[in-house]
Scaffold this motif. Sequence first.
Motif, PDB file in Angstrom:
ATOM      1  N   ALA A   8      30.982  34.742  45.258  1.00 46.24           N
ATOM      2  CA  ALA A   8      30.867  36.071  45.015  1.00 46.24           C
ATOM      3  C   ALA A   8      29.956  36.968  46.128  1.00 46.24           C
ATOM      4  O   ALA A   8      30.033  38.002  46.340  1.00 46.24           O
ATOM      5  CB  ALA A   8      30.056  36.009  43.867  1.00 46.24           C
ATOM      6  N   LYS A  11      31.982  37.950  49.023  1.00 42.38           N
ATOM      7  CA  LYS A  11      32.869  39.381  48.407  1.00 42.38           C
ATOM      8  C   LYS A  11      34.340  38.690  48.599  1.00 42.38           C
ATOM      9  O   LYS A  11      35.111  39.685  48.751  1.00 42.38           O
ATOM     10  CB  LYS A  11      32.686  40.606  49.091  1.00 42.38           C
ATOM     11  CG  LYS A  11      31.157  41.272  48.750  1.00 42.38           C
ATOM     12  CD  LYS A  11      31.266  42.078  47.581  1.00 42.38           C
ATOM     13  CE  LYS A  11      30.017  42.972  47.617  1.00 42.38           C
ATOM     14  NZ  LYS A  11      28.828  42.414  47.287  1.00 42.38           N
ATOM     15  N   ASP A  52      38.001  38.841  39.731  1.00 42.58           N
ATOM     16  CA  ASP A  52      38.281  40.393  39.696  1.00 42.58           C
ATOM     17  C   ASP A  52      39.426  40.755  39.437  1.00 42.58           C
ATOM     18  O   ASP A  52      40.010  41.623  40.191  1.00 42.58           O
ATOM     19  CB  ASP A  52      38.264  40.640  41.345  1.00 42.58           C
ATOM     20  CG  ASP A  52      37.641  42.129  41.454  1.00 42.58           C
ATOM     21  OD1 ASP A  52      37.317  42.617  40.573  1.00 42.58           O
ATOM     22  OD2 ASP A  52      37.948  42.655  42.503  1.00 42.58           O
ATOM     23  N   ASP A  53      39.940  40.666  38.118  1.00 42.37           N
ATOM     24  CA  ASP A  53      41.198  40.973  37.566  1.00 42.37           C
ATOM     25  C   ASP A  53      41.012  41.299  35.909  1.00 42.37           C
ATOM     26  O   ASP A  53      40.420  40.246  35.367  1.00 42.37           O
ATOM     27  CB  ASP A  53      42.127  39.874  37.834  1.00 42.37           C
ATOM     28  CG  ASP A  53      43.437  40.323  36.951  1.00 42.37           C
ATOM     29  OD1 ASP A  53      43.599  41.132  36.388  1.00 42.37           O
ATOM     30  OD2 ASP A  53      44.367  39.206  36.738  1.00 42.37           O
ATOM     31  N   LEU A  84      29.732  41.940  35.084  1.00 44.94           N
ATOM     32  CA  LEU A  84      30.974  42.866  35.261  1.00 44.94           C
ATOM     33  C   LEU A  84      30.510  44.410  34.733  1.00 44.94           C
ATOM     34  O   LEU A  84      31.404  45.275  34.651  1.00 44.94           O
ATOM     35  CB  LEU A  84      32.206  42.463  34.400  1.00 44.94           C
ATOM     36  CG  LEU A  84      32.563  40.899  35.143  1.00 44.94           C
ATOM     37  CD1 LEU A  84      33.510  40.234  34.286  1.00 44.94           C
ATOM     38  CD2 LEU A  84      33.019  41.095  36.563  1.00 44.94           C
ATOM     39  N   GLN A 136      34.037  37.421  38.257  1.00 43.58           N
ATOM     40  CA  GLN A 136      33.511  38.328  39.175  1.00 43.58           C
ATOM     41  C   GLN A 136      34.545  37.998  40.338  1.00 43.58           C
ATOM     42  O   GLN A 136      34.745  38.818  41.004  1.00 43.58           O
ATOM     43  CB  GLN A 136      32.181  38.044  39.322  1.00 43.58           C
ATOM     44  CG  GLN A 136      31.428  39.268  40.090  1.00 43.58           C
ATOM     45  CD  GLN A 136      30.028  38.809  40.494  1.00 43.58           C
ATOM     46  OE1 GLN A 136      29.632  37.676  40.308  1.00 43.58           O
ATOM     47  NE2 GLN A 136      29.250  39.748  41.035  1.00 43.58           N
ATOM     48  N   SER A 181      37.794  37.070  47.139  1.00 44.78           N
ATOM     49  CA  SER A 181      38.536  36.905  45.737  1.00 44.78           C
ATOM     50  C   SER A 181      38.973  35.310  45.627  1.00 44.78           C
ATOM     51  O   SER A 181      39.352  34.886  46.708  1.00 44.78           O
ATOM     52  CB  SER A 181      39.249  38.101  45.291  1.00 44.78           C
ATOM     53  OG  SER A 181      40.585  37.614  45.912  1.00 44.78           O
ATOM     54  N   THR A 237      39.590  38.705  33.047  1.00 46.55           N
ATOM     55  CA  THR A 237      38.219  38.872  32.200  1.00 46.55           C
ATOM     56  C   THR A 237      38.467  38.979  30.790  1.00 46.55           C
ATOM     57  O   THR A 237      37.873  38.341  29.972  1.00 46.55           O
ATOM     58  CB  THR A 237      37.712  39.977  32.832  1.00 46.55           C
ATOM     59  OG1 THR A 237      37.515  39.827  34.117  1.00 46.55           O
ATOM     60  CG2 THR A 237      36.112  40.167  32.111  1.00 46.55           C
TER      61      THR A 237
END
Length: 2047
Positions: free
Chosen positions: A845, A848, A891-892, A930, A888, A850, A896
Amino acid sequence: MEGMELAHSLLLNEEACSQLGEVQKAEFIFEWLRYLEKLLLATSRNDIREKQKTLVEQLLSLLNSSPGPPTRKLLAKNLAILYSIGDTFSVYETINKCNDLIRSKDDSPSYLPTKLAAVVCLGSLYKKLGRILGNTFTDTVGNILKAMKSAESQGRYEIMLSLQNILNGLGAAAIPCHRDIYKAARSCLTDRSMAVRCAAAKCLLELQNEAVFMWSTDLDSVATLCFKSFEGSNYDVRISVSKLLGTVLAKAVMCVHPGAAASRQNIRKISLEEVLELLGTGFLRGSSGFLRASGDMLKGTSSVSRDVRVGITQAYVVFISALGGAWLERNFAAFLSHVLSLVSQSYSKTAQAQIDAVCCRRCVSFILRATIGGLLGEKAQIAAAKDICQAIWKQKKVIDAVVTDGNLETRLGSTDIAASQHMLVCALQELGNLIHSLSTTAAPLLQDSSAGILDCVISVLLHPSMSVRLAAAWCLHCIAVALPSYLTPLLDRCIERLTVLKSSPEAVSGFSFAVTALLGAVKHCPLGIPHGKGKIIMALAEDLLCSAAQNSRLSAQRTQAGWLLIASLMTLGPAVVSHHLARVLLLWKCVFPVSPKDIEIEKSRGDSFTWQVTLEGRAGALCAIKSFISHCGELLTEEVIQRLLPPLPCAIDLLTQLTSILKTYGSPLKTPSVVYRQRLYELLILLPPKTYEGSLCALLRELAADLTASDIQVAASTFLLPPLCHQDDLLILSPLLQETDHRFIEEQLLLGSSIACGSLEYDPYSIYENEVEGDSVPKPLPPTLSILSSAAKLFGVVCAHVDGAQRLLILEQLLDSIKHTKGARQQVVQLHVISSLSRFLKYMAGSKESLSPEELRRPALTLLMGALESPSPLLRCAAAEAWARLAQVVDDGAFTAGLAQVSFDRLKSAREVITKTGHSLALGSLYRYLGGINSSQHLNSCVGILHTLSQDNTSPDMQTWALHSLSLIIDSAGPLYHMHVEPTLSLIIMLLLNVPPTHAEVHQSLGRCLNALITTLGPELQGNRILISTLRTSCLLGCAVMQDNPDCLVQAQAISCLQQLHMFAPRHVNLSSLVCCLCVNLCSPYLLLRRAVLACLRQLVQREAAEVSEHAVLLAKHDREELIPDANIGEVGLEGALLTLLDKETDRSLCHDIKETLNHMLTSMAVEKLSFWLRLCKDVLAASADFTAVTCVDTLQEEEGDKGDDASVLTTRNEKSHPFTNPRWTTRVFAAECVCRIINQCENADSTHFDIALAQEMKKRDSRSDFLVLHLADLIRMAFMAATDHSEQLRLSGLETLLVVIRRFATIPEPEFPGHVILEQYQANVGAALRPAFTPETPPDVTAKACQVCSAWIASGVVSDLNDLRRVHQLLVSSLTKIQAGKEALSNLYNESASTMEILAVLKAWAEVYIIAVERQKKCKQPLKTTTCSDESGRNGSFSSDGLLDLIHTDLGTLSRLWLAALQDFALLTLPSEFASQLPVEGGAFYTAETGENAKFHYDNSWALILHAAALWLTSTGFVVAEQDEGASNLSRPVTPTSMCQGSSSEAVKSPEDVYTDRFHLILGISVEFLCSLRSDATMESITACLHALQALLDVPWPRSKIGSDQDLGIELLNVLHRVILTRESPSIQLASLEVVRQIICAAQEHVKEKRRSAEVDDGAAEKETLPEFGEGKDTGGLVPGKSLVFATLELCVCILVRQLPDLNPKLTGSPGVIATKPRLLSEDGSRLVSAALVILSELPAVCSPEGSISILPTILYLTIGVLRETAVKLPGGQLSSTVAASLQALKGILSSPLARAEKSHTAWTELLRSALTTVLDCWDPVDGTHHELDEVSLLTAVTVFILSTSPEVTTIPCLQKRCIEKFKATLEMKDPMVQIKTYQLLLSIFQYPNPAISYPYIYSLASAIVEKLQEIDKRKPEDTTELQIFQEGIKVLEALVTVAEEKHRSQLVACLLPILISFLLDENALGSATSIMRNLHDFALQNLMQIGPQYSSVFKSLMASSPALKARLEAAIKGNQESVKIRISTSKHTKNPGKNSSIQLKTTFL
């Protein structure tokens, strides 16, 4: 809002109440009870009696309606208040009702609240009414105790608190029940519910006030009971029970029994020894009783549970605190030996015992720190340190005896050593902490040779036990940080011992630890250590490493020592390390084998011992490189990284081989291999992963194996997981993770009993790290634990850098490892896996990235699901955090939502609480990471589920977690949450009113929810809508409930909620009750509550400091018993209480808040409450005076016998007791800083504070008014006390205060002694305060500050007598002598940059004094050209015109040399880095090459004044003193221009010319470099000094010729000055810049003149025509921007003028022509700037060639006339404004320029000047009716200047001449007398002009008009002086005409003049009665007649003959006052002369 308004009545509004819903009803009733409590206290007794019956009925009916906990408490309180004010007859009935309720057999849960309410009511009634209730209490108590037998925990809790209240109310009357209550409370003290234990402790605490048996006969059983109560306790229980135990024991020791002889039992006195024995037994054996414990001890299994030990530790502290500091001082020796014996007795041989010993040591350290550090003043602490030192010597002797015994194997010996080691560790650590906290005030302690502190500590460095050696090293570290002057000597001593005793293993180990610890101290000592030490240490380390292999007995110690030294050397930073880097890298390379093959060979060769040494060496090398990377980041270039890399693959290779090596050589290698692994992991974490790409997979396998190894039995959750959980979530886990005052000992309870808490011996390398908090010892965990956190951390990094397949593989492997283990082991493995997975997700995270392949998600989810449902709350918490991080990273949105759905499903289906808590937190975390899932539907489901869960009152845990999660969602959802605010708020209020107080954690979560809601509502809370005010009332009600909660953390929440409310809706928060709550909790034992209180106070005082302060004092007056006695608010106010708290507090953030709060209060109130604040500061500072009084008296008495009285003023002690006892030095420093702030505040407030005459007058008028100047004696006294203290920091603050006082008060005159100032009487004090700072042992920073004060004192001019001044001057002379030897001579205790600082401070001080002396000399020379200044005896006042210079003169030769050297250094240091190679290798005059970077800062601080002084000195010598003549003897010799060329023959190297040129360029270069790139932090002082230096430089011909001849240089300077003017608004800076510009232009003019002159001389014979043109513009007249000096100057002047007068800019006004606008007066500064610019403009033509002058003339004229036009304001008395005067002066200069007449430019100039005159005339004529605003006199004067200063052809052309004459005519006709007077004066100058072409036309046109006007005056007599003056001026004009006229016309003029004069003569009768005006006129006329008559006798005679009347009048007048005329003529000559001069002033100025 209607609802709540209805609650505000005396009786309950039952009708309104019955209409409300369940929750609203409870809220309504609570609000009514709150209101009632306030109302009852305010209502009259009669009104209450009227309604008492109804009220009692209402209250009792509420009692029956199951009230919630807060409601029942308030209800009970109100009943008690009601009876205490109203009648008491029905109270027995009420008591019986309550008793009946309690007896009731109904056991249903719904009836429970009523029973509890009855119990609470009884407690409250007895507390308030006490003995009034007579004997009913025996029944009541019996009844309550009976009920307790069957009560559940809530009931037991309330009963205990109720009994506490009953005891409180009844006091001694309750004795009959004491035993029964005691029995009941005993059983509750070991209750399974913690809240009940706390309540029982409070009850017993109340009981012991009266029950003597508790602290006499039953003391042992009370103690044993308390020990039992500690078992399995929580923090609150430990606080309460330790308070009980400590208080009871203190009472037993102090007891003075009232009437003991009379009472039945004869109470024996219990001795201190017995009490300590009692506590000690508990500490060592716990609560298990003696027999069983001793049996266990024989088996070696006994271990006292940790919570008991921690509890008893706290009891020790309470016990000693209760007895007080004075008691501790008296009994310190006994106390110390007892406490230290605790650790020595707890020793046995087992491994568990080692762990126990570490924990015991921690407890003992805590006891020592809390008592010595918390209770003793500085003097007592010094005595305590000596006692500790004695204890260390004693132990040392025991060991020496054992060691010298020779037979070390004897059992006894080793036990003795082992037992003593822990005592020594505790004693050494406390000694270190003590000295650290005393800081430099400990100096007397270390100077006291009888104590021998240093010898003592150093001798223990040879102790056989490593932990003692480390503790001694740490103690030295503390001493060095506290007293930096000891750092270098200690370092030298240890290095020397280490070298000498190289063959003793203990010495090598001990002294290397000491050197390491001392190097770690360097970064805490700003003055540093000499640079050369690094080299010595490096050499020593290399020597140790190289000789390690020579002797196997020493190899392990030498290896460790060598690497330790290198690792700690790295902390000295890049400046030192860069010199040794190559050798370190070489050693690093040699430690590891070169190739994998070598490792194989190694494996086959060594044995167990060689492997141990090898691993130790390699681990050390890894540590050294880690230290290098973390401390010298900037040296980490690509090249260095490349050299670091080669050994890494081998290091990792070795890691993979370790398991097989372990198998071969067995357990001795176990610890070294773990340490090696850990070091490698730590290093790899710091390195970028790409540096070890090749080994990633191998590493990952090793890490996985480490994390799931089979032999880990450690439950390490408590240190692995907290860093991975969110800070806020930790609050719900356990109060143990919160910050408390007891954190130091409470920490060990976090770890299981089989784990040691951190301690220094687990990692010697931590001794030099600076990550430690405050002054506490580093506490590294054992390697087996710390390797886990390093492995988990590295796993996160490595896993993020391998490819997907590898990741998947490793995650699967970790899953398997969890599946394959069972029970407790499974939990441990799961924990490690989760922590490493969390680290991995956190790393992803953070970078940055994924998470790709889908497959990865499955094992990750499975792992986390398992953890979310784990029984360990910490694990659940960490899993929830990782769960959100997973979302996080993926990232989808769909993923989530899926995660959230999983949690929803589990929450709906799961039964067990554990699962629900985990998933409810997971939902909150998802929101937090988020930022909310932006769908309201999702939010609804979340809130719905959490609302439901939080109402599940069967499980408080569930409620706590659900509410916490809800608070996260409220925080993250923001505005989306608005629709849920109402239901959530009512849920919170409902729970607050109903959750039992025993579930504190639920209340804490409720508090967090309320806080989040208030933040969400924000400023809306101010609104008036009904909805908003309902919400607001609910919020306030919630806060009120929480404020009453017994749990301190809930109260802290309440305070922070109120703080939020006060921020958003200040009007609705009741300030007085909030302040009351804050004051009561100011000294709470709970750290978090104190923090909340101060955070809130800090916010409140920013807005309303005065109100807060008043409320606090009122509260202290009214509610004495409520306030905690610690906060002495009644006497010293809230401010004083805060200062006391600051003195006691140790928590950093809290201290910071206290200081901020005090600063805000000071800022807003110090001026109003001046005496109060000064008294506070004085009390704090004076409390330390006794400590230093001795030293002060000495310094004062020795040389100032005559001034003894001054000295005694400063040292007499104040007899009254101080409100502050022994404040610490930090508090005193803060007080000294406050004094400076107070002076500052007064300066901003009112100038009366600095005007003694006015202040005294105002004080007489109103005795309440108060001014700072009246407290000057106190200010001086405070500064003196601080400046002569032992503490260096305080000395610095004191000197700073003294400096501020001198600067602010230096100029205030003493009204009683004119010519003197008020500070003069304090000169002895100032001298006495400064003298100690110049002793040889004073550190350089103090001396530097003192130099600054010295120079300020001398420069201030306070002391006028040279002899008095010499005292302070002598101090400066002594320091000058000290620094003359340059950088070598100064002390070698500190870094070289420290001596640079001192040298520069001295030079700067001298520079300031010299600058002032020169300025004074200039001032004295100006007005007194004739009188010499040597006769000082007559005029003491202006002593120092030359006196001060004479004082300095003797040292000037030396000073100038040093100043120039310092400037040269500064110039070198400011060169850009690309010139580094050209700098001198050995450094400059005052800095060494290595410390250049550090020295820069000191040069930056002082170069400016030195530059100014050097420039002044060069100016005074005119740049013409040859080098060898720089002795003072030749300075006074006048220097003739010819001596410039005579270089001394000895100096063949550089001619004098070159020397001057160098110096000139040095000063110019530094100035230009600084001014052209002004940084934003450049001080005004530097800029001004720099500009003054340039001015001084250009005052002398030689530098001017340099600048004049080098045009580029001139232009560059101008551009730089232009930039300064643009970027700095300050008028003084702009004026100084303009002055330099003027000098540059003068230099250019001189240059042009010189060239013209030499050209004429050379070409004298040649024809004039061929002369070349000099000056700018040459033959063409063109000026090139950038190449032209004139152009640059014009730019700069325009910039100044347009800034002040924007209308001058045609672009702004939008028209090229002149527009008449209203003229305006500029400010004084503005006028000065404009005038200076005009002077420069008028000088410009002289720099140009004729053609050049033509091109600039229009601009110059436009600007000059523009200024005239813009600022020609009419001033009273016909004065001209300063700008007009300047523009006229400039005009005159321009018009009379020779270029106007030079043949090449004549015609063009004439044209331009005519246009200019037209412009001036146009100003008059009404363009748009605004002309009348302009001042006619100014314009007329300008016209006159034109007429008189230009050549005739400019003004004689008819059209112009005609207009000019008209203007004169017009002004003559004006009514304004001043205008007339000025017109006459101007005309006079025109008429007298020698050229008739100019003057005649005016005479023809105006003479007749003047004569007519004068004849008019004859008709009406002048009435005032102005009219008289008009007449006199007119006559003068006529007389001038007579003189100028041609012979033929003269007689006519005289004939006109005489009758007018004669008409003013008076005869003797009239003369007596005439007015003074008429008499003056008479005298004037007579005098003129006497002069004219003889001159033109023929005309005179003929006139007399023709007019007999005139003749008669004249004769009468002459005869009538012949005598008086004589007298008057003689006097009038004298009086008129000045008059004449003044009226012609204008003429001489302009014309």
